[in-house]
Design an enzyme around this catalytic site. Structure first.
Site, mmCIF file in Angstrom:
data_model
loop_
_atom_site.group_PDB
_atom_site.id
_atom_site.type_symbol
_atom_site.label_atom_id
_atom_site.label_comp_id
_atom_site.label_asym_id
_atom_site.label_seq_id
_atom_site.Cartn_x
_atom_site.Cartn_y
_atom_site.Cartn_z
ATOM 1 N N TYR A 160 0.848 -1.192 0.000
ATOM 2 C CA TYR A 160 0.000 0.000 0.000
ATOM 3 C C TYR A 160 0.881 1.238 0.000
ATOM 4 C CZ TYR A 160 -3.515 3.460 1.109
ATOM 5 O OH TYR A 160 -4.338 4.557 1.067
ATOM 6 N N ASP A 248 9.303 3.426 0.431
ATOM 7 C CA ASP A 248 8.120 4.004 1.069
ATOM 8 C C ASP A 248 8.239 3.708 2.554
ATOM 9 O OD1 ASP A 248 5.683 4.596 2.184
ATOM 10 O OD2 ASP A 248 4.493 3.649 0.608
ATOM 11 N N LYS A 276 3.222 9.864 8.684
ATOM 12 C CA LYS A 276 2.823 9.256 9.953
ATOM 13 C C LYS A 276 3.657 9.704 11.150
ATOM 14 C CE LYS A 276 0.290 5.628 7.762
ATOM 15 N NZ LYS A 276 -1.107 5.973 7.855
#
Length: 438
Positions: A160, A248, A276
């Protein structure tokens, strides 16, 4: 606080009132917002029931509008590595807010934040701030294409990377309607943890691949760690095929180690995406790499990216405070000790029940995978029993423990959790597993 060695303390039950107001609000929001959520991940579609509406959070706990307290292992889907509402982060954000939330112009906090990241991550010489992990990945892909003059990217099935068109082609067929055939054709899929498959793809599309984009730890198919030598092999293949390697690290950055997964596995990517945990609860994204690549961005180069709220003072202040706290290695030692203790206790209960559950973890990211075999890639993740997880999830929820409403997505331990809370969670998980499997 008890030490890790002090043993399991007597669990304290959390009284859960009926979630009447949450149910009413879930119904109301569903009339106003598609699916009753503003992010698809928040939906309880997989686990069933209605979503829980929270009023506030503090440390390791979240509090719902019906007056219930939950020990939180969702961690806001990753940002709450230090727990919720850390006083130093809140204070820094409040001070910045009083001076102005956004200028649309440079300010000194951008310098401090950039310097902190560049010092922490050796592969980064320059960085750009954006507002989410999705923006960071989307921008890094465009930069890779602009810098190399190539169009195609390789990503890994089941990973993802946010909700931009290129990366939503990580399923076959694509995970979303509205993805054009052009996007799908320029996004090539290979299986995670299969180096031969990647080499075959690079060979087949030689001189067409701008970048290989990978989560160094795949967080959305059961917290899948790379097999020994896998990331090193990817780095070598990208170098050999003149292809950029993009990490990522939206989930792993400043979570599995201060320098992210690239520090943990000693790999140097060409570009890195963050989000995040980087912001300590503030909306943030960032991408960076060597100067030769980053200078391709406007106004130095010809690759466009902009954002009114990118690098805004409040977010930068929160990020600076977060990175200052996380720079203390004791935080990561504490997180590792808590997480290891948690998994040791859970494994004992799983073995006792002979339950088909796998414990998969990278640092303080973890998943309880309801499968008879470890999950190493997307195909193996398809065997995860989501119905069993849903039963487990609701057993915990009804006893004041909040896990992700998804059988494949990463949960997290924060530095705010206590050994007493971990031990209590082990006890309730044991009861839940007994309920599911006996």
């Amino acid at each position: 606080m008890k030490t890790i060695e002090s043993g399991i303390s007597k669990p304290r039950p959390y009284k859960i009132n009926p979630t009447v107001r949450s149910k009413q609000c879930a119904h109301t929001l569903a009339q106003l917002t598609p699916g009753g959520v503003n992010s698809s991940f928040r939906s309880f579609v997989e686990v069933g029931g209605h979503t829980i509406f929270f009023s506030h959070a503090s440390g390791s706990k979240v509090f719902d509008i019906d007056g219930n307290t939950y020990i939180d292992y969702l961690g806001a889907w990753g940002p709450a590595v230090l727990g919720h509402c850390h006083p130093e982060i809140i204070s820094a954000c409040q001070e910045a807010l009083c001076r102005g939330p956004v200028f649309g112009a440079p300010h000194e906090l951008e310098i401090q934040m950039a310097q902190s990241i560049i010092k922490a991550v050796p592969s980064i010489e320059q960085i750009r701030f954006v507002n989410s992990g999705t923006e960071a990945v989307m921008s890094a892909i465009r930069l890779a294409r602009g810098a190399t003059g190539k169009n195609k990217i390789i990503i890994f099935a089941g990973s993802y990377h946010g909700h931009s068109d290129s990366v939503l082609a990580s399923r076959n067929p694509p995970a979303s309607a509205g993805i054009t055939s052009g996007n799908a054709q320029d996004t090539l899929l290979v299986e995670y943890n299969d180096l031969a498959a990647l080499e075959k793809c690079l060979t087949s599309f030689k001189n067409e691949i701008a970048a290989v984009l990978i989560e160094p730890v795949a967080g959305s198919m059961g917290v899948v760690r790379p097999q020994p030598g896998y990331l090193k092999g990817i780095r070598e293949l990208c170098t050999a095929f003149d292809t950029l390697l993009i990490f990522d690290e939206v989930l792993t950055g400043f979570r599995v180690a201060y320098g992210g997964a690239q520090q943990l596995y000693d790999i140097r990517p060409d570009l890195t995406c963050f989000g995040k945990a980087l912001g300590g609860g503030m909306p943030i994204g960032a991408y960076g790499g060597c100067k030769d690549i980053m200078k391709q961005l406007l106004p130095d180069g010809s690759v466009y990216q902009a954002g009114t709220f990118s690098g805004n003072p409040v977010t930068m202040a929160g990020g600076i405070a977060t990175l200052k706290l996380l720079s203390d290695q004791n935080i990561f030692d504490h997180l590792e000790n808590l997480s290891a203790h948690f998994f040791k206790g859970l494994q004992k209960e799983i073995d006792r029940l002979n339950a088909p559950v796998q414990l998969q973890r990278a640092g303080s990211m973890f998943a309880l995978v309801f499968s008879s075999h470890p999950v190493r890639n997307y195909q193996e993740s398809l065997a995860i029993n989501s119905k069993q997880y849903a039963q487990f999830f609701h057993y915990l929820l009804e006893r004041g423990i909040y896990m992700p409403p998804s059988s494949v997505d990463a949960a997290a331990v924060s530095s705010a959790h206590t050994i007493e809370e971990i031990d209590h969670t082990i006890d309730v998980c044991s009861q839940a597993l007994t309920e599911v499997f006996q």
